[in-house]
Structure formats: structure tokens, C-alpha cells
Write an enzyme that holds these catalytic residues in place. Structure first.
Site, PDB file in Angstrom:
ATOM      1  N   CYS A   1       0.816  -1.225   0.000  1.00 14.08           N
ATOM      2  CA  CYS A   1       0.000   0.000   0.000  1.00 14.08           C
ATOM      3  C   CYS A   1       0.847   1.271   0.000  1.00 14.08           C
ATOM      4  CB  CYS A   1      -1.012  -0.009   1.141  1.00 14.08           C
ATOM      5  SG  CYS A   1      -0.331   0.100   2.817  1.00 14.08           S
TER       6      CYS A   1
ATOM      7  N   HIS B   1      -5.512   1.679  -4.402  1.00 19.58           N
ATOM      8  CA  HIS B   1      -4.656   1.110  -3.362  1.00 19.58           C
ATOM      9  C   HIS B   1      -4.218  -0.295  -3.744  1.00 19.58           C
ATOM     10  CE1 HIS B   1      -7.858  -1.344  -1.032  1.00 19.58           C
ATOM     11  NE2 HIS B   1      -8.364  -1.022  -2.194  1.00 19.58           N
TER      12      HIS B   1
ATOM     13  N   HIS C   1      -3.031   1.242   6.838  1.00 20.46           N
ATOM     14  CA  HIS C   1      -3.219   1.155   5.385  1.00 20.46           C
ATOM     15  C   HIS C   1      -3.323   2.561   4.814  1.00 20.46           C
ATOM     16  CE1 HIS C   1      -4.207  -0.846   1.647  1.00 20.46           C
ATOM     17  NE2 HIS C   1      -5.322  -0.139   1.527  1.00 20.46           N
TER      18      HIS C   1
END
Length: 158
Positions: free
Chosen positions: A72, A134, A122
Site C-alpha cells: 500500500c 490502493h 493502510h
């Protein structure tokens, strides 16, 4: 002229297009129904968003920063690097480096940080419409997804 002032004479003297241009340059928007998301992202944020989108389908790999595999924060790092901005490696460090903005002020290209218990776990790049680009997890690929949690914070790269 104040940020939300509307003057009929302004439209008749300058024309609607010029008035909207004046409003956009002045930092306000006179388009009915417009949201803060309608504000244009900076050139580098728009480029980073386009870079992330161009990586659609690239496989997730923990610790990878591209150009063909990403985790990520690696996707965010890679996208912004290609846009001419440098960021730290991890999602938490990226959060610490950005200017924090409220959800009502988010723009395309801003970073979306998912957190729990004060820790960021994240990150993605805001694409508008409640969606992010993402690289979610092992076994997945870079993709466009709806924001699935209320536990998010937004950051703008300077």
C-alpha cells in the site's frame, strides 16, 4: 467579494464564465451543488493519482515499491515520486509527513489513511466519489475500491 457572496450584477457585468473563473481563482466556487471534492487537485496530486490508476492490476507484494509490484505505502511512494514529490516509506510515516485535512476538505490525490487504536495500518490515494486507488493485501492487486471504514484520516502532500 467574500467567499460565498453572490452578486447578480457581477454576472451581468462580467458574464457567467468570467464570474466562475474569478471565483475559482479567488478560492471559492459558485457552481450550485458543488462539493469540496470538485476543487481541482494540484498538478502533482493529479499526476500521482494517474500514476496509481495506471498500475491497476499490479500484484501486491509486501515491501514492494514498484514498478510492477506494490504494497500500500509502496504504491503511494511510487506514484508521488513519479509526480515529483518525495514521501517516506511506511503508511504511518507518510501520515506524519502530510498536512491533515478534514473529510469535508478532501481532494482527489489526497492520501487516505486507515487507522485503528492511533496507528495507521493502510493508505491509498483518494480518487473522488468515496473511492481510493490502493494495493490492499497479499493475493490481491492494485485496484479502485470504495472506502470501507469510517476510521480514516486524510492527508495532503505538500
Amino acid at each position: 467579494m467574500t467567499a460565498h457572496a453572490y452578486s447578480p450584477s457581477l454576472f451581468t457585468r462580467t458574464g457567467a464564465v468570467s464570474a466562475v473563473t474569478l471565483a475559482a481563482v479567488g478560492g471559492s466556487l459558485l457552481v450550485p451543488g458543488a462539493t469540496p471534492e470538485a476543487h481541482a487537485a494540484s498538478a502533482y496530486a493529479a499526476k500521482a493519482l494517474n500514476v496509481a490508476a495506471s498500475k491497476k492490476g499490479a500484484p501486491y507484494r509486501y515491501g514492494a515499491i514498484g514498478p510492477s509490484r506494490f504494497d500500500c505505502s509502496g504504491l503511494v511512494l511510487y506514484s508521488y515520486r513519479k509526480a515529483g514529490r518525495s514521501l517516506p516509506r511506511t503508511a504511518q510515516a507518510q501520515y506524519n509527513r502530510t498536512s491533515h485535512v478534514p473529510a469535508s476538505g478532501r481532494r482527489k490525490g489526497d492520501l487516505v489513511f486507515f487507522h485503528h487504536g492511533g496507528q495507521v495500518y493502510h493508505v491509498g490515494i483518494y480518487a473522488g466519489g468515496g473511492k481510493i486507488w490502493h494495493s490492499p493485501k497479499s493475493g490481491s492487486v492494485v485496484k479502485l475500491s470504495k472506502i470501507w471504514s469510517k476510521g480514516v484520516r486524510y492527508g495532503r502532500v505538500g
